[in-house]
Design an enzyme around this catalytic site. Structure first.
Site, PDB file in Angstrom:
ATOM      1  N   ASP A 199       1.191  -1.221  -0.473  1.00  0.00           N
ATOM      2  CA  ASP A 199      -0.585   0.175   0.143  1.00  0.00           C
ATOM      3  C   ASP A 199       1.064   1.264   0.254  1.00  0.00           C
ATOM      4  OD1 ASP A 199      -2.393  -1.379  -0.329  1.00  0.00           O
ATOM      5  OD2 ASP A 199      -2.800  -1.504   1.466  1.00  0.00           O
ATOM      6  N   GLY A 200       1.515   1.604   0.484  1.00  0.00           N
ATOM      7  CA  GLY A 200       3.135   2.515   0.414  1.00  0.00           C
ATOM      8  C   GLY A 200       3.152   2.996  -0.383  1.00  0.00           C
TER       9      GLY A 200
ATOM     10  N   ARG B 158       2.041   6.008  -3.353  1.00  0.00           N
ATOM     11  CA  ARG B 158       3.519   6.642  -3.823  1.00  0.00           C
ATOM     12  C   ARG B 158       3.003   6.856  -5.266  1.00  0.00           C
ATOM     13  NH1 ARG B 158       6.676   4.575  -0.285  1.00  0.00           N
ATOM     14  NH2 ARG B 158       7.099   2.200  -1.847  1.00  0.00           N
TER      15      ARG B 158
ATOM     16  N   ASN C 127      -3.923   9.337   1.868  1.00  0.00           N
ATOM     17  CA  ASN C 127      -4.730   8.695   2.723  1.00  0.00           C
ATOM     18  C   ASN C 127      -4.904   9.789   4.073  1.00  0.00           C
ATOM     19  OD1 ASN C 127      -5.716   5.949   2.838  1.00  0.00           O
ATOM     20  ND2 ASN C 127      -3.211   4.911   3.641  1.00  0.00           N
ATOM     21  N   ASP C 128      -3.957  10.458   4.474  1.00  0.00           N
ATOM     22  CA  ASP C 128      -3.985  11.100   6.389  1.00  0.00           C
ATOM     23  C   ASP C 128      -2.470  12.393   5.894  1.00  0.00           C
ATOM     24  OD1 ASP C 128      -1.591   9.503   6.704  1.00  0.00           O
ATOM     25  OD2 ASP C 128      -3.513   8.289   7.473  1.00  0.00           O
TER      26      ASP C 128
ATOM     27  N   ASP D 283      -1.897  12.632  21.568  1.00  0.00           N
ATOM     28  CA  ASP D 283      -0.504  12.069  21.460  1.00  0.00           C
ATOM     29  C   ASP D 283      -0.512  12.360  19.395  1.00  0.00           C
ATOM     30  OD1 ASP D 283      -0.007  10.585  23.215  1.00  0.00           O
ATOM     31  OD2 ASP D 283      -0.528   8.941  22.059  1.00  0.00           O
TER      32      ASP D 283
END
Lengths: 269, 269, 269, 269
Positions: free
Chosen positions: C43-44, C48, C112-113, C142
């Protein structure tokens, strides 16, 4: 104090910083020779005073210098009266549980919590929780937190854990932002030792003790934790009840004041 | 059993239903005269057997007839071996906490939980929680649940509460769907009596004991609750650990198996 | 591919790494000249590839090399058939929202975020969330996460956020482990710009874009975020529905299978 | 009003109850003949006024008679000025999404939410959620709630759902107290029809529309739901922003005011 036949001890560096008249001793001596440890400061100071008191007979009186000290028993204006009450033996002491942790060769003691926390850029906290030697659950999370009842209102609360009366003897294990649908914590017996093993896919983690980074742990390392009831004790003067404090400090809003029929949209503009 | 010099007792109506050979007794007699109470059925049966065992010396052996009994110790095929092990004294007994509740003139006992639950059409559960006589918090909610450690995996879990080891002596108070931003429960000492007062704006509430409606309570009424450690005891044969059961029964998914980098969109079509 | 009159392009360093026959181009050229971008990896890699596709007409086909790729449309064995289907125009393209963020002089894009995350030892993330120029809420946490619908199953889900259909045009703002009783996120319109201002009491924060640290921000700095629907598009072959994927990938357990009467203690040993 | 050339209409029974001068009409007529519907009361009245306005051109002005009306635009003292502003056309109208539901032969319309709720003594809500004809998830729960953005701060919020801007076009599906580790809701596109099917193991459920029981549904029945953007519209005078209201009404406490280092024990007595 001198008029009262008492001697005031202080840690060298702190005496200089506060510019006060006190006999300079080491922190070990302070813990050993004191009858009462007075913590002047915020909750961080209080937690350090509890670590100082650990293993000694002196209880800790928390004196709050800031505006939101939760662990303190009195504010500065109330200190003279508090000391008189203590002189008159009009106080009780309440035990506070400690957590002892071993990380590699480091021995750490916490009164709030021990947390294994991811460091941005170094991967998730992928941690297996073992209770009494048995796998219970593993989390991939931002952090895994092991807290005392005292610490139930600190980081553990932020991560979604319940608050717990200090008179309950139990440990809380709570994940922060776990990457799964299962996101609950667990309340464990103080008799059960707990271990956090960093799995191979974990990043290097910061080990926070009472909110401060103590060391780092690498994948493959295990953090062994044991609870120790009564590690320190604190002075209680009985002025407020924990219920009043809990309500005020966590700003608990009585939902009873908002009946369901009254709850509509807040997006009204 | 007869060959073994044992007598088998059963409750009259149940013996007829099961068509088995047993001496018919009342449920009071059954509790008093038994050395071992065998619960054949699901968890509801088991909880009823624990209430039967309450105040008597006989522990309860849970035998699971369904596929998902959580409280049972053995399945039917394992029963003969379990009984032999018990004959050989190869078992331990573990205490289980009871909650005694008073609602008006009713005295109720629960081994999982007592819940005050709204009835659709009759308004919210608007309930003040008092601990040791002090107001702690009030909730307007679907329900307010007071649970034992045994019950921590039942209704309290559904409402967002933590799971709790049966060796912890504590009570859980958890609101279900409270109408406020504050939605946490609290873990209380077994030493502290708890009261739920139905405030004037509350609807009439169903009082559920171990998941069954026992009675109803009206605004103005108060439910008094006291925990009683060791109300019943259960037979443990040591075949599985609670960790294995917890994992299997709550279907805990190790989030460690889903590293963050692998979590993307599930909406891929 | 050559037989088909197509030219295969690759980024220089990647071609070398994969040792395959492809025309070497820069990543800018790859985006501009392609008709279809094929992402081979997890997924990375897919995220990209979506950034590469951003602003160009080519959709991205995700080909999963690992075992848990969530964003991928096909596995390697399914690739030839998938390419044939694409040749026959038997596919649809689906838009995916991007978030553009400005942090100081850096311009970042996420699919995503974007998350502002505390670094252990440097203090909490104390962040004011402003929507359309108005203060909405401030969190000490956090992390504070701003996610697209695609990202609703990633970090935002871990922090307690809901999952969101990719066909909804909205942004999710979710705090991770906020230090207050109020711990909810908010679903915002894509029309409203969002800003995260680091308050003076905040620590230095890591800014993570799609899970990777892009830069750091200091107290006093503001992160400006704008959503951009249709930043990239992905190829859909219609083999599985998002419902099937959501169920499988989040390992959604049907609670219907665990009726309440069946839920008892898991601590049975 | 008469001086202004306006006629005041009222529903017969309500005119009698309020003892005011108004032309008596049926509620259908009221909806059809009005240019402006004024809701005098709490949020329940406002939601009924929106149902009255449904399908007609008149927007609803909410006038708050209680102390905590969330949907109202003005309080009684502000009414004359509000009506003048409306006369001067100094207002905007904002659409509000409706949910149309079919349960057996009943057609229901909600502006906040439709909820399928268990009745104590009749079993759990065991409900399969189907989106666009596909099974998404099934819950055994106290309730399953389908909410509009307006309703995101009502029952859905209590059940743990996020708050949602009224300008987002989406539906929220949220379970209340689901009996499984998976307890998340989902944000769905308004384009996707949703169905709640009561599985065979479900109890009979109360169907609540905007918080009031409309009817009951039995196992085997299905509740079909469709969202309808702009079902009604409300008058906005622009005096307050939704951010101010959201903060005040949900009593959002800025956690930024409680830095982590300050969070200690609340159980200090």
């Amino acid at each position: 104090a001198a008029a009262n036949g008492k001697e005031i001890l202080g840690i060298g560096a702190e005496i200089k910083r506060l510019n006060c008249a006190a006999t300079s001793v080491t922190s070990q001596e302070l813990g050993r020779r004191s009858d009462l440890i007075v913590s002047l400061g915020g909750d961080g100071t209080m937690l350090r005073a509890m670590r100082l008191a650990d293993g000694n007979r002196a209880p800790v009186l928390g004196v709050n210098l800031g505006k939101l000290g939760f662990l303190a028993e009195v504010d500065v204006p109330g200190l003279p009266e508090a000391l008189s009450a203590i002189d008159r033996k009009e106080f009780t002491v309440e035990p506070r549980m400690a957590i002892d942790a071993t990380v590699g060769t480091s021995e750490l003691t916490a009164f709030n919590d021990v947390a294994a926390v991811r460091v941005p850029g170094e991967g998730s906290a992928v941690v297996e929780v073992r209770v009494a030697g048995q796998l219970f659950v593993s989390y991939a999370a931002d952090a895994v937190i092991v807290a005392t009842p005292t610490g139930s209102t600190a980081y553990s609360f932020s991560a979604g854990g319940p608050i717990m009366s200090p008179s309950v003897e139990a440990l809380l294990v709570t994940p922060a932002a776990p990457h799964s649908a299962y996101n609950r914590g667990v309340v464990l017996s103080v008799a059960d030792p707990v271990a956090l093993e960093l799995l191979p896919s974990s990043g290097r983690l910061a080990i926070e003790v009472d909110g401060r980074v103590s060391c780092y742990a690498d994948p493959g390392q295990t953090i062994e934790l044991r609870s120790r009831p009564g590690g320190a004790s604190v002075v209680r003067l009985g002025r407020t009840t924990f219920y009043q404090r809990a309500r005020r400090k966590l700003r608990i809003t009585d939902s009873a004041e908002i009946p369901l029929s009254m709850i509509g949209s807040v997006w009204d503009d």
